[in-house]
Design an enzyme around this catalytic site. Structure first.
Site, mmCIF file in Angstrom:
data_model
loop_
_atom_site.group_PDB
_atom_site.id
_atom_site.type_symbol
_atom_site.label_atom_id
_atom_site.label_comp_id
_atom_site.label_asym_id
_atom_site.label_seq_id
_atom_site.Cartn_x
_atom_site.Cartn_y
_atom_site.Cartn_z
ATOM 1 N N TRP A 184 23.229 17.389 12.180
ATOM 2 C CA TRP A 184 23.032 18.427 11.130
ATOM 3 C C TRP A 184 23.663 17.814 9.886
ATOM 4 O O TRP A 184 23.052 18.314 8.885
ATOM 5 C CB TRP A 184 23.791 19.813 11.512
ATOM 6 C CG TRP A 184 25.257 19.550 11.535
ATOM 7 C CD1 TRP A 184 25.772 18.505 12.304
ATOM 8 C CD2 TRP A 184 26.156 20.014 10.730
ATOM 9 N NE1 TRP A 184 27.120 18.602 12.097
ATOM 10 C CE2 TRP A 184 27.546 19.624 11.278
ATOM 11 C CE3 TRP A 184 25.777 21.173 9.775
ATOM 12 C CZ2 TRP A 184 28.611 20.115 10.309
ATOM 13 C CZ3 TRP A 184 27.142 21.843 9.068
ATOM 14 C CH2 TRP A 184 28.386 21.337 9.576
ATOM 15 N N ASP A 185 24.425 16.846 10.002
ATOM 16 C CA ASP A 185 25.104 16.483 8.648
ATOM 17 C C ASP A 185 23.917 15.837 7.694
ATOM 18 O O ASP A 185 24.388 15.543 6.489
ATOM 19 C CB ASP A 185 26.106 15.485 8.960
ATOM 20 C CG ASP A 185 25.831 14.520 10.060
ATOM 21 O OD1 ASP A 185 24.714 14.271 10.228
ATOM 22 O OD2 ASP A 185 27.048 14.027 10.574
ATOM 23 N N GLU B 139 34.122 21.993 16.055
ATOM 24 C CA GLU B 139 34.102 21.715 17.427
ATOM 25 C C GLU B 139 35.350 21.764 18.338
ATOM 26 O O GLU B 139 35.431 21.441 19.537
ATOM 27 C CB GLU B 139 33.579 20.264 17.617
ATOM 28 C CG GLU B 139 32.084 20.048 17.237
ATOM 29 C CD GLU B 139 31.408 18.945 17.094
ATOM 30 O OE1 GLU B 139 32.299 17.802 17.573
ATOM 31 O OE2 GLU B 139 30.346 18.601 16.940
ATOM 32 N N LYS C 101 38.799 21.484 13.592
ATOM 33 C CA LYS C 101 38.507 19.971 13.213
ATOM 34 C C LYS C 101 38.046 19.790 11.933
ATOM 35 O O LYS C 101 38.515 18.755 11.426
ATOM 36 C CB LYS C 101 37.530 19.766 14.190
ATOM 37 C CG LYS C 101 37.327 18.312 14.621
ATOM 38 C CD LYS C 101 36.105 17.969 15.401
ATOM 39 C CE LYS C 101 35.637 16.419 15.587
ATOM 40 N NZ LYS C 101 34.600 16.143 16.492
ATOM 41 N N GLN C 102 37.543 20.862 11.334
ATOM 42 C CA GLN C 102 37.056 20.601 9.945
ATOM 43 C C GLN C 102 36.625 21.813 9.283
ATOM 44 O O GLN C 102 36.740 23.096 9.816
ATOM 45 C CB GLN C 102 35.742 19.756 10.126
ATOM 46 C CG GLN C 102 34.615 20.678 10.951
ATOM 47 C CD GLN C 102 33.661 19.956 11.658
ATOM 48 O OE1 GLN C 102 33.881 19.606 12.834
ATOM 49 N NE2 GLN C 102 32.465 19.422 10.925
#
Lengths: 740, 740
Positions: free
Chosen positions: A332-333, A463, A571-572
């Site tokens: 997806w990035d 995640e 995580k982000q």
């Protein structure tokens, strides 16, 4: 006077890890990449990667289940093209070498390295290796070797060939970020003429084939396998070779046409230089007063351009073509972190990347059926050929948001370029099929007098939190996906009122999607007065602070997923990623609360995190924080921040560093097609200058502490909003707005 | 006059699938099992399984992570002991055979089968095979073959040996209920004497070894590999053999002692019969007026007893010793579905099974650390050697409830037997370590003025709902685990006030556990006025009714886990399982609401489900429903309800069928050590009679439509509550209570 730094040299290369340097100095052209392996001593990780050339193997599960991804797809490590054999006439080989200098010229694409090469007898010579990719002629790569006497003076025999790699065992790694070893393909080699080697590669299971050719170009008429050079004279002696890497063919067919193999090294140098001139002319970013940073951003954009597939059948592997980490898969990035740069500066390239998604739409429809959803399409979380290759669904297939991410990118592409042809031919179908998926996948839920449309058992970008209900990011993106159907349907209907019927879309369908969009549930915490990452995130305990020290990070390499999942730890950027994408969604005070809150529970163990934190800090008027986060993203691979650059570059982060400059420091976003710019330049930078396209227009923006200047370089006049003031930009006058 | 049916014969065995019959007629003694393979044509699935004899292999994950189970443990399919070779003197073999009749005598443990055996020339003979396990002498198995002429009359050469199996490939199956193929062990064979074969088996990786012996017992002095029989006379000719299966040794050491190999077949027959007499004397269950059901329950208890490890180092594999399904692993259902029968009828056996858990406590402590929990122990979800072997944590390690299940079983064992020695030596440590785990694993959560102790990201018994917060069953069981610490601590302190200090337990610790117990959060739905399966279950959408038809079941073989997880659908009793275990928790009207609700969202795809639904229906005064559910559990394997009996028996369901009779139709439960009995006999049964122990007393209960009779057969007098009336039971008078 603005100075720009395009010359990447690293200090003390002799003491750097070779694998790290091989990644950093890798060359590519979207079709194939060549890692900067030592040409004499080589490397067990062979050096050539072809975008989209992969082998499949059955995925073995400890415990399988219905609907799991069946086959892995693994980009193949193909033979190193840089290898050279140097021997004395009596047959003593020069076996060891030491890289003493390396320079990558980001304006020309030329990589120049110095080696000291030593024989087993301790004899040494100096070797200069220059290499360059064909960028317009994307099947070619050229290399020239210049030899000079050091303590060895005398004749040498030079030979060069593509070597068949040894068989390798399949391995399983506990680090999901590494690649798996794919099976070795069938390789055959022959010599159609004395100076040309042909090397045919057929995968054993994926049905692909490719042919590589290696030829000597200078001196003319040289023999590939034996060429004699006399170093008695203390003069440099140069030999040039080229390689041709064919296009990937299906059905194991080998292209019978032998390519032209007489490109002089200079020809490829010119080809490369002309390509990069055009790239920089349309997407130059300059950071004045900070050469290190200026160089870093040039490097990042250089690698982004090198890595992106340009043929509509390939995209951008998570590690580009610089390494085989993540198996060469597209995630997806591509759409959320890398495509914005291309959409804004090089619509043709952006279009090719979106075309890839359109090509794999049939597989995505199939996948939706496998997930028990009867309508629409679900794009694979990680894939090359369009089929799901993720072997861990909680942090794979459950990240349904990829569907809305791709739809978002299609929408932004249209909003930026106005390319309705693409929407009509491909884009609308993508948005429609993903919207159909969300409509079928979501469920209605009545809570008191609130009618919610919800998405359950999903994983958002974070995640470290898996299989939750109503992930804010996922829901917000799905809502946008629904809205895009209506938005683009209107555009299509304006051109041709009958067009929608061809997609099977009726007016009632559009009403339905709007109704779904209106009811998508967006979780909000009344306690914290912030958007909630999901239904349960905010009520979980915080991750213990004594487990946040560097020896515990990244958490995924130290804790079982179950341990991580049960804490409130990210995580982000997750909810904040939505905040960045939809700035109109929330007022500044809420944004600040959300930022404070989520910053406190985020490890940034993902390379996709810091750029978003930088952008939002800039928007919030906290340039110091924005600068700190940005500096970690800008030079992540150059300083090996994540300690795994050897596996390949973090492509999304390269894109993220551009986003941080443009969407962060320059506060850029599009609203109803109008560019908005706000100067958030941190004090560490004298001036930030960048170019981008808006519609048919090429614009240059220059931000300094005092002013924000915008200039129209090409194309029609346009309107834009600078620091809150609507401006009309034409060719005669640059707009200069004094900052508050 | 009550008739009891102990003779299992199946109709039309010639037309049944051999694999199904091999399971149904398998013999075992807790140490090893012998599947009823055809002695002539054999079966690729070899026929001997030794409890706890396993091979390890690295578990390969599609995508690995930290803390995953590293090695599989797989029970080994060992060579078939039943095989016999029959040849004419000229060397023509008899290669095909047809089972024409089979009878398993559940009172003696004798299996008698008839085969018609045919040579390639079409010559036929009649073969009768009788086989029996040593039950007290648990290393022995005996077989006798009786041959008679059919259309072949003449001399035959009989030979018998243990054959080395062929190498088998490791396979991955999408059905998690199957076994994996383990690596083939090293096998060596020799003949210490002409009539004895020794067969040594060493695993290659798990460091285990076992020796099997095969010997001829009658006629005395026969040769194993060659024995001549003359069928000219139309008389039966009988040959008997015995096998000795050694104990499993660690470190690949082979027991040097050659066992006694001269047990006549009759000796083993007597041994077996005496064992079963004792078993039936203490645990007889008779269903009068329904021979089919009477036989089924006898069969179930027979197989339960055959399967249970009796040496304190093994437990009950999920498929018993009747098949290698689930790899011979021990799960939570040992404690929750099978142990209650042993606890109530055979405390010695129950104690051995609990001892196994005590033996693996060190591995459980280690596992807790791997899950990031610093104190206490977490038992492996599936294991033989104590290490986690589950390769899918969402429906494996996340089922933390196994810790509380084991603690519950220890508590029930004490409550039933009063065996404080066991608690002092082993039991208290199990309960303490599991309580420590819950205390560390759980987290405090303040919601308004409610202070909750919660357990997050867990999976309850229902594997169709994974990684949720506050699974009711898990939380309720953890609460009970905390309470057990205090309860047993008081018992220990009563015996020896200083004893607790030896466990490192201080009075403040006991207060702490009580405080935790008091605050464990038990989710409740105000809307439905029922206990909620977890924080989100009740707000998910219902599973679509058009996907509930037989061709969609079991869901796990038709839908991706993500599809199943996002619906409100349960594989089995979950909240209702807690309701069954803690009858005092909720009033009858709430129980009825809960039952109706969860029955509507349960597929019963697990064999652990229907027995619990039967018990609660009985308690709720719905005997017809209780009877229907019971009938599906009682004969599940005999009618191959789940279509996979070939892989082995569903041991937990065998135990569940006993629970349904005793806890359901007879409404039995213990409350503060006092047995409660309530007559819920369905009209389909004339009378249900069963025996059980309470403390030192052996009691017989007989339920009919008219009365509930209780009789003390042995041991001290005791109090019990029959149909709501407290009664004192002594040797002189049976208690007979007329039903309402």
């Amino acid at each position: 006077m603005i100075t720009r730094d395009y010359q990447l040299t690293l200090k003390d290369v002799a003491n750097e890890k070779p694998e790290y340097l091989e990644t950093i100095f890798s060359l590519a052209n979207g079709h194939f990449g060549v890692r900067a392996n030592d040409p004499i001593s080589g490397n067990p990780i062979t050096g050539t990667l072809i975008n989209g050339f992969y082998e499949v193997a059955p995925i073995v599960y400890g415990e399988g289940a219905v609907g799991y991804a069946k086959q892995s797809q693994t980009i193949l490590n193909l033979p190193d093209l840089r290898h050279l054999t140097i021997m004395t006439v009596s047959g003593h080989p020069f076996t060891t070498s030491q890289r003493t200098a390396a320079k990558l010229d980001l304006q020309t694409g030329m990589l120049t390295e110095q080696y000291q090469v030593t024989s087993q007898q301790g004899e040494t010579i100096q070797l200069t290796v220059k290499s360059v990719m064909g960028q317009n002629q994307r099947n070619y790569w050229g290399v020239s070797y210049t030899l000079m006497a050091d303590n060895y003076h005398g004749p040498l025999v030079i030979s060069k060939s593509i070597a068949v790699p040894a068989e390798a065992e399949s391995i399983a790694s506990a680090d999901p970020r590494k690649t798996r070893m794919a099976g070795i393909p069938d390789c055959q080699t022959d010599f159609p003429s004395p100076d040309i080697q042909r090397y045919q590669i057929k995968t054993r299971h994926s049905g692909q084939a490719v042919t590589m050719y290696l030829g000597m170009t200078e001196p003319q008429g040289g023999t590939l396998l034996k060429y004699r050079v006399d170093l008695s004279d203390d003069q440099p002696h140069t030999l040039s070779y080229q390689a041709y890497v064919g296009n990937v063919s299906a059905n194991n067919t080998i292209d019978p046409i032998i390519p032209t193999m007489d490109h002089a090294f200079k020809t490829l140098e010119v080809d490369s230089q002309s390509f990069w001139e055009k790239i920089w002319a349309q997407s130059e970013v300059t950071v004045d007063g900070h050469p290190e940073l200026d160089l870093a951003i040039h490097y990042n954009l250089f690698q982004l351009n090198q890595s992106a597939g340009r043929d509509g059948r390939t995209a951008i592997p998570a590690k580009g073509l610089s390494g085989s980490g993540y198996e060469g898969h597209y995630f997806w990035d591509t759409e959320m972190y890398m495509l914005p740069y291309f959409t804004a500066t090089n619509p043709q390239m952006a279009r090719e990347l979106l075309l890839y998604r359109y090509q794999i739409l049939p597989q995505a429809k199939q996948r939706a059926r496998q997930l028990g959803v009867e309508h629409g399409a679900l794009f694979a979380w990680r894939t090359i050929n369009g089929e799901e290759a993720s072997a861990f669904f909680p942090a794979g297939t459950a990240q349904y948001h990829i569907d809305a991410d791709i739809a978002y990118a299609v929408g932004k592409y249209y909003e930026t370029t106005g390319d309705l042809d693409f929407i009509e031919q491909c884009g609308f179908e993508i948005i429609l099929e993903t919207a159909k998926f969300w409509a079928d996948f979501g469920t209605w839920h009545q809570v008191g007098d609130q009618t919610r449309f919800e998405f359950l058992t999903v994983t958002g970008p974070d995640e470290y939190t898996a299989l939750v209900n109503n992930n804010y990011y996922t829901n917000r993106m799905a809502k946008h996906n629904f809205e895009l159907v209506g938005y683009l349907a209107r555009k299509l209907a304006e051109r041709d009122p009958n067009r929608l019927a061809a997609y099977g879309v009726k007016p009632a369908d559009l009403e339905h999607y709007q109704q779904l969009a209106d009811h998508v549930y967006l979780p909000y915490s009344n306690d914290q007065q912030i958007n909630a990452q999901d239904d349960s995130f905010l009520s979980k305990p915080r991750w213990p602070s004594d487990r946040m020290t560097p020896d515990h990070l990244p958490l995924l390499l130290h804790y079982h997923p179950l341990t991580i999942y049960r804490y409130q730890i990210a995580k982000q950027a997750d909810t904040l990623l939505a905040d960045y994408l939809f700035p109109a969604d929330l007022a500044m005070d809420q944004l600040k609360r959300e930022y404070r809150y989520y910053e406190g529970v985020t490890t940034h163990d993902s390379s996709l995190s810091r750029s978003i934190f930088s952008i939002l800090a800039a928007r919030m008027g906290e340039p110091e924080k924005a600068y700190r986060y940005f500096m970690d993203t800008a030079r992540m691979d150059l300083v090996d921040l994540q300690k795994n650059t050897a596996d390949g570059l973090h492509l999304a982060n390269l894109g993220g560093s551009w986003l941080a400059l443009i969407a962060g420091f320059s506060g850029f976003y599009l609203k109803d097609g109008v560019p908005f710019i706000s100067n958030h330049l941190p004090k560490e930078l004298n001036q930030l200058t960048y170019r981008m396209r808006v519609g048919e227009s090429l614009v240059e923006v220059a931000l300094s502490a005092q002013t924000t200047k915008v200039q129209l370089l090409d194309g029609p006049m346009l309107q834009l909003n600078v620091n809150g003031q609507l401006q009309t930009l034409d060719h005669d006058t640059a707009v200069a707005v004094t900052n508050d």
